[in-house]
Design an enzyme around this catalytic site. Sequence first.
Site, PDB file in Angstrom:
ATOM      1  N   ASP A 226      -5.351  21.836 -11.882  1.00  9.97           N
ATOM      2  CA  ASP A 226      -5.764  20.605 -12.549  1.00  9.97           C
ATOM      3  C   ASP A 226      -5.443  20.807 -14.023  1.00  9.97           C
ATOM      4  OD1 ASP A 226      -7.059  18.576 -13.937  1.00  9.97           O
ATOM      5  OD2 ASP A 226      -8.679  18.415 -12.468  1.00  9.97           O
TER       6      ASP A 226
ATOM      7  N   TYR B  31     -14.270  20.357 -13.638  1.00 11.68           N
ATOM      8  CA  TYR B  31     -14.800  18.992 -13.665  1.00 11.68           C
ATOM      9  C   TYR B  31     -15.920  18.871 -12.614  1.00 11.68           C
ATOM     10  CZ  TYR B  31     -15.289  14.027 -13.069  1.00 11.68           C
ATOM     11  OH  TYR B  31     -15.815  12.778 -12.958  1.00 11.68           O
TER      12      TYR B  31
ATOM     13  N   LYS C 134      -7.132  10.264 -18.708  1.00 15.50           N
ATOM     14  CA  LYS C 134      -7.425  10.966 -19.956  1.00 15.50           C
ATOM     15  C   LYS C 134      -6.246  10.879 -20.938  1.00 15.50           C
ATOM     16  CE  LYS C 134     -11.441  12.157 -18.206  1.00 15.50           C
ATOM     17  NZ  LYS C 134     -11.472  11.567 -16.883  1.00 15.50           N
TER      18      LYS C 134
ATOM     19  N   ARG D 148       0.839  -1.207   0.000  1.00 18.43           N
ATOM     20  CA  ARG D 148       0.000   0.000   0.000  1.00 18.43           C
ATOM     21  C   ARG D 148       0.873   1.255   0.000  1.00 18.43           C
ATOM     22  NH1 ARG D 148      -2.729  -0.581   4.429  1.00 18.43           N
ATOM     23  NH2 ARG D 148      -2.145   1.348   5.452  1.00 18.43           N
TER      24      ARG D 148
HETATM   25  C1  PLP Z   1     -10.385  17.933 -15.456  1.00 16.92           C
HETATM   26  C2  PLP Z   1     -10.658  16.663 -14.721  1.00 16.92           C
HETATM   27  N1  PLP Z   1     -10.138  16.497 -13.490  1.00 16.92           N
HETATM   28  C3  PLP Z   1     -10.366  15.374 -12.789  1.00 16.92           C
HETATM   29  C4  PLP Z   1     -11.163  14.356 -13.281  1.00 16.92           C
HETATM   30  C5  PLP Z   1     -11.404  13.121 -12.463  1.00 16.92           C
HETATM   31  O1  PLP Z   1     -10.587  12.082 -12.919  1.00 16.92           O
HETATM   32  P1  PLP Z   1     -10.969  10.515 -12.821  1.00 16.92           P
HETATM   33  O2  PLP Z   1     -12.181  10.309 -13.651  1.00 16.92           O
HETATM   34  O3  PLP Z   1      -9.733   9.852 -13.323  1.00 16.92           O
HETATM   35  O4  PLP Z   1     -11.235  10.231 -11.383  1.00 16.92           O
HETATM   36  C6  PLP Z   1     -11.714  14.490 -14.562  1.00 16.92           C
HETATM   37  C7  PLP Z   1     -12.568  13.416 -15.112  1.00 16.92           C
HETATM   38  O5  PLP Z   1     -13.265  13.594 -16.094  1.00 16.92           O
HETATM   39  C8  PLP Z   1     -11.456  15.677 -15.294  1.00 16.92           C
HETATM   40  O6  PLP Z   1     -11.975  15.860 -16.521  1.00 16.92           O
END
Ligand code: PLP
Length: 356
Positions: A168, A97, A193, A46
């Site tokens: 992000d 998001y 992504k 872990r």
């Molecule tokens: C800009 C952004 N940040 C974070 C996330 C969350 O990521 P995950 O789906 O891998 O948990 C997403 C998911 O679509 C996203 O588009």
Amino acid sequence: MPEQRLRPETVVVSAGRPPHVPSGPLNEPVTFASAFVAGGDLEYARYGNPSWTALEDALGALEGGECVSFASGMAAVSAVVALVEPGSAIVVPQHAYQHTLALLDGEAAAGRLEVRRVDIADADAVEAAMPGAAMVWIESPTNPALEVADIERLAASARAAGALSVVDSTFATPLLQRPLGQGADVVVHSVTKLIAGHSDVVLGAVVTDAPELAERIRHHRGMHGAIPGPMEAFLAVRGLRTLAVRLERASANARELAVRLRAAPGVVEVRDPGFGTVLALVLEDAAAADRVVERVRLWIPATSLGGVESTLERRRRWATEAPTIPEGLIRLSVGIEHIDDLAADLLGALAGARVV
Ligand SMILES: Cc1ncc(COP(=O)(O)O)c(C=O)c1O
């Protein structure tokens, strides 16, 4: 040759590999283990796994910091939000998001955080919201509105205001934007992504050049347990190897598609941040957008983005998407297919959608 002397297009290929020794594998193998023989750096799985280390070394080298990988982008987001003390204020984009926003709204509803929503593209407004805040959350470009923030300016003013700045950078990838180099404290990625790039894994990452923050993030992962699977980490590294060429092709497709879509009848607006592989196509209403999504054949109706295959989705089909996102907005994740095939399918669907 030290990684920092290499160009990013080379680093995506070369970083995180085992040493070049005779008969050694070229790629870090998948290590399926829950425990390691006592006495070394690795003990319980872990807290570490060589398959994660390969991914973390590569993303750390690309972003210019220390990477801690997570089971998903949301696990990474949650670990970063947990850096602030209960009762703190966080400045947050009005569009981002949707589940990052939902997580923060949940914290606010429970009385644990104060959330200050801003237009992240309006640097004056973001700065006006900073006094007393513990964190400034930047997403750029934003999902799905595609606003672009002035990261350098906001990171500097956050620092002056005593707040941590977080970016992000999922839509930009480490090849198009390096927030730590622009003064940000922390970078977050949904590795799911573009970095992994093949719509076959869910993973996340946090990168920071502040050792104390890296240590706290690593501790959070160990305690909360949202660790990557070794197979997923291996697949993400394999995807990362082609990030530069995938991005080159998909970005060129996206720019060209934006031009062709703007000339199409029935299109209210095409949003293009000018870099990256995501566009937003705005039609007059939800029904028009739904008809287009139903009519495409090559494009795949799907949520998520950043794979080699082109996908599209009307974002307001999710009740949780921000109400200020137009009902007729279709998010386009542009892939690496031939531009003429992508354009023909989408323009054909747009034309067909208008005759009913
Ligand atoms: C800009 C952004 N940040 C974070 C996330 C969350 O990521 P995950 O789906 O891998 O948990 C997403 C998911 O679509 C996203 O588009």
